[in-house]
Write a protein that holds these residues in place. Structure first.
Motif, PDB file in Angstrom:
ATOM      1  N   PHE A 110     -49.749  29.037  -2.619  1.00  0.00           N
ATOM      2  CA  PHE A 110     -49.291  29.866  -3.735  1.00  0.00           C
ATOM      3  C   PHE A 110     -50.405  30.063  -4.749  1.00  0.00           C
ATOM      4  O   PHE A 110     -51.320  29.236  -4.855  1.00  0.00           O
ATOM      5  CB  PHE A 110     -48.087  29.223  -4.445  1.00  0.00           C
ATOM      6  CG  PHE A 110     -46.843  29.150  -3.600  1.00  0.00           C
ATOM      7  CD1 PHE A 110     -46.006  30.254  -3.467  1.00  0.00           C
ATOM      8  CD2 PHE A 110     -46.509  27.981  -2.944  1.00  0.00           C
ATOM      9  CE1 PHE A 110     -44.867  30.187  -2.688  1.00  0.00           C
ATOM     10  CE2 PHE A 110     -45.376  27.903  -2.156  1.00  0.00           C
ATOM     11  CZ  PHE A 110     -44.540  29.009  -2.037  1.00  0.00           C
ATOM     12  N   LEU A 111     -50.295  31.147  -5.503  1.00  0.00           N
ATOM     13  CA  LEU A 111     -51.171  31.423  -6.633  1.00  0.00           C
ATOM     14  C   LEU A 111     -50.309  31.552  -7.889  1.00  0.00           C
ATOM     15  O   LEU A 111     -49.322  32.291  -7.899  1.00  0.00           O
ATOM     16  CB  LEU A 111     -51.934  32.736  -6.426  1.00  0.00           C
ATOM     17  CG  LEU A 111     -52.999  32.796  -5.337  1.00  0.00           C
ATOM     18  CD1 LEU A 111     -53.569  34.216  -5.270  1.00  0.00           C
ATOM     19  CD2 LEU A 111     -54.116  31.803  -5.597  1.00  0.00           C
ATOM     20  N   GLY A 112     -50.689  30.839  -8.939  1.00  0.00           N
ATOM     21  CA  GLY A 112     -50.052  31.013 -10.233  1.00  0.00           C
ATOM     22  C   GLY A 112     -50.742  32.150 -10.952  1.00  0.00           C
ATOM     23  O   GLY A 112     -51.955  32.100 -11.175  1.00  0.00           O
ATOM     24  N   VAL A 113     -49.987  33.201 -11.309  1.00  0.00           N
ATOM     25  CA  VAL A 113     -50.614  34.412 -11.840  1.00  0.00           C
ATOM     26  C   VAL A 113     -50.130  34.768 -13.245  1.00  0.00           C
ATOM     27  O   VAL A 113     -50.178  35.929 -13.653  1.00  0.00           O
ATOM     28  CB  VAL A 113     -50.363  35.608 -10.892  1.00  0.00           C
ATOM     29  CG1 VAL A 113     -51.117  35.434  -9.596  1.00  0.00           C
ATOM     30  CG2 VAL A 113     -48.863  35.792 -10.618  1.00  0.00           C
ATOM     31  N   GLY A 114     -49.684  33.778 -14.004  1.00  0.00           N
ATOM     32  CA  GLY A 114     -49.242  34.054 -15.368  1.00  0.00           C
ATOM     33  C   GLY A 114     -48.402  32.918 -15.906  1.00  0.00           C
ATOM     34  O   GLY A 114     -48.146  31.920 -15.222  1.00  0.00           O
ATOM     35  N   GLU A 115     -47.965  33.074 -17.158  1.00  0.00           N
ATOM     36  CA  GLU A 115     -47.188  32.029 -17.813  1.00  0.00           C
ATOM     37  C   GLU A 115     -45.695  32.115 -17.516  1.00  0.00           C
ATOM     38  O   GLU A 115     -44.975  31.136 -17.662  1.00  0.00           O
ATOM     39  CB  GLU A 115     -47.407  32.115 -19.336  1.00  0.00           C
ATOM     40  CG  GLU A 115     -48.844  31.858 -19.773  1.00  0.00           C
ATOM     41  CD  GLU A 115     -49.316  30.458 -19.424  1.00  0.00           C
ATOM     42  OE1 GLU A 115     -48.496  29.530 -19.482  1.00  0.00           O
ATOM     43  OE2 GLU A 115     -50.495  30.305 -19.078  1.00  0.00           O
ATOM     44  N   ARG A 116     -45.221  33.278 -17.121  1.00  0.00           N
ATOM     45  CA  ARG A 116     -43.792  33.453 -16.880  1.00  0.00           C
ATOM     46  C   ARG A 116     -43.309  32.574 -15.733  1.00  0.00           C
ATOM     47  O   ARG A 116     -44.076  32.223 -14.825  1.00  0.00           O
ATOM     48  CB  ARG A 116     -43.484  34.918 -16.560  1.00  0.00           C
ATOM     49  CG  ARG A 116     -43.652  35.859 -17.736  1.00  0.00           C
ATOM     50  CD  ARG A 116     -43.760  37.301 -17.261  1.00  0.00           C
ATOM     51  NE  ARG A 116     -42.687  37.658 -16.336  1.00  0.00           N
ATOM     52  CZ  ARG A 116     -41.693  38.499 -16.632  1.00  0.00           C
ATOM     53  NH1 ARG A 116     -41.635  39.040 -17.830  1.00  0.00           N
ATOM     54  NH2 ARG A 116     -40.787  38.812 -15.753  1.00  0.00           N
TER      55      ARG A 116
END
Length: 489
Positions: free
Chosen positions: A274-280
């Motif tokens: 997985f890639l974390g792509v923001g704060e949401r």
């Protein structure tokens, strides 16, 4: 994350595609520049050497030299090499959470890598996408308020969290979590382990003992992609002591050079899941080697963009909107919904980053001051209108414009720009209602917008090809040029 690398490689390939034939010397020179670009992006030297060696064998072959479009052939070879480096052509490797419940997912990593936030993102994804019942448990007894943070995140996303019992050790919490997951009928148990600022023996021993008790199906290492080669070294150290099954890279939306993502798979042999792509809470993407390689080479990720739109759009609402557009009707309520959907699927920056060829007009986009603040201001103006004004924009005269501007805290000129933008979109809706397709999608047959057009959008004016309503909800006007966009509802 790969912006600098994409720009550098784009320059290299522009030189190749502009030539009718390539010599061995041309290919060698291009690959030298690719090598420098990868090293500047902080890709590990052994990984770069292996990549260039494999690509060179293919790129200097007779099939390329005599090809009708040799430059495109070389780009395809580099693309295939990137895909292989990042994990191969197969579908993204999912989580192993289909065994006898509770399936345990153990999260490991250094302090500050985004581990606790990633636990919540993963729990939300398992709940919404896989329809799994999830229990989260914090084993971090050292960091102040770590357990309370996970509890708060769980409440925000509607996922169960193991109640806090003061004084228990991480091992005792693990045993209690397993029992609670079994008794509560949870399909998945996510364990948020403690992190440190640096790797030490105490951390590793604790994590190993927890893994021995929980027997996790997945042990995911969460690493901050902005730390570059330090993240690769962290992965190697953890993998020596823990049975890691995959990696999660956080802050992939940041301004890092991307070398960690390109190196970690090759160095550790572990899949990036997985890639974390923001704060949401929903800003977590499955890692797909082919799509990432496409983004790096400036080819965009239209499939990913469509998937985001599908995930965030209410189907019934989209069908209702399509029927209105087919009749040539488009009011300010419709416009607000479309602008809101644009924010939901990643905002202007996120959407533009997934469109083919946008990297080539990066400077124009920057000069036009194209950002989500403009979208929020436009939504604010719409919300300052009365219900009657939203439904019938023709009611808005000079006096009403002044009142709307005061209510939104903007100048009248901004209200005028929004009204003009709406008129353009409404005209396009009417044209499409008659079966016509005005404009094309930039980079998809309609050509790239020029700097003047981008300045218009930055000032609230319509961007041809981006704003016309079409069959893909979730964008202002959708994405003309995709299959099915010419169909009437």
């Amino acid at each position: 994350m790969f912006e600098a690398l994409t720009e550098r490689l784009g320059g290299v390939f522009d030189k190749l595609t502009g030539r009718g034939a390539l010599s061995d010397a041309d290919v060698d020179a291009a690959l030298r520049e690719v090598r420098v670009a990868l090293l500047e992006a902080d890709v590990a030297l052994p990984v770069v050497k292996d990549f260039i060696a494999k690509v060179k064998i293919e790129a200097v072959g007779e099939a390329v030299i005599k090809s009708v479009k040799p430059g495109q052939q070389v780009i395809k070879i580099v693309y295939d090499g990137l895909v292989d480096m990042l994990g191969g052509e197969g579908p993204p490797e999912g989580l192993r959470v289909h065994g006898e419940p509770p399936n345990v997912v153990m999260m490991a990593g250094l302090q500050g890598s985004g581990k606790t936030t990633t636990c919540a993102k993963l729990a939300l994804r398992l709940t919404k996408t896989d329809k799994r019942r999830v229990l989260m448990a914090s084993l971090d007894t050292r960091r102040p308020a770590a357990m309370e943070q996970l509890t708060t995140l769980g409440k925000n996303i509607g996922v169960d969290v193991l109640p806090i019992v003061a004084g228990q050790s991480p091992q005792d919490i693990t045993k209690r979590a397993l029992q609670a997951a079994r008794l509560g009928g949870h399909d998945v148990l996510i364990l948020d382990t403690a992190g440190r600022t640096t790797i030490d023996e105490e951390l590793m021993a604790e994590a190993a003992s927890i893994a021995g008790i929980a027997k996790p199906a997945e042990v995911l290492l969460v690493a901050d992609s902005l730390t570059g080669q330090d993240a690769v070294e962290t992965a190697k150290r953890f993998h020596e002591r823990l049975p890691l099954t995959g990696l999660v890279l956080t802050r992939a939306d940041g301004d890092g050079r991307g070398g960690a993502a390109l190196s970690m798979r090759a160095v550790t042999g572990l899949p990036i899941k997985f890639l974390g792509v923001g704060e949401r809470a929903d800003a977590l993407e499955p890692f797909d080697a082919q799509r990432i390689a496409g983004r790096i080479l400036g080819q965009g990720d239209i499939v990913g963009l469509v998937e985001k739109a599908v995930e965030t759009v209410d189907r019934a609402e989209a069908e209702k909107m399509a029927k209105k557009l087919a009749k040539g009707r488009f009011d300010f309520d419709d416009m607000e919904k479309q602008l809101g959907q644009l924010i939901q699927i990643g905002g202007l920056k996120g959407v533009m980053g997934m469109l083919p060829g946008v990297q080539k007009i990066k400077n124009q986009i920057s000069d036009s001051q194209l950002d989500d603040k403009q979208i929020h201001r436009q939504i604010g103006i719409i919300r300052s209108m009365t219900k009657a004004e939203r439904a019938k924009p023709d009611l808005i005269n000079g006096r009403r414009r002044a009142r709307i501007a005061r209510g939104a805290g903007v100048e009248v000129v901004e209200v005028n720009r929004l009204l003009k933008m709406h008129r353009n979109m409404a005209d396009m809706a009417k044209a499409m209602g008659k079966g016509k397709m005005p404009f094309g999608m930039p980079g998809m047959g309609g050509g790239m917008p020029n700097p003047e057009v981008l300045k218009q959008l930055g000032s609230g004016k319509s961007l041809p090809g981006l704003n016309p309503p079409s069959s893909l909800p979730g964008l202002p006007g959708g994405l003309p040029g995709l299959p099915g966009s010419n169909k009437k509802s």
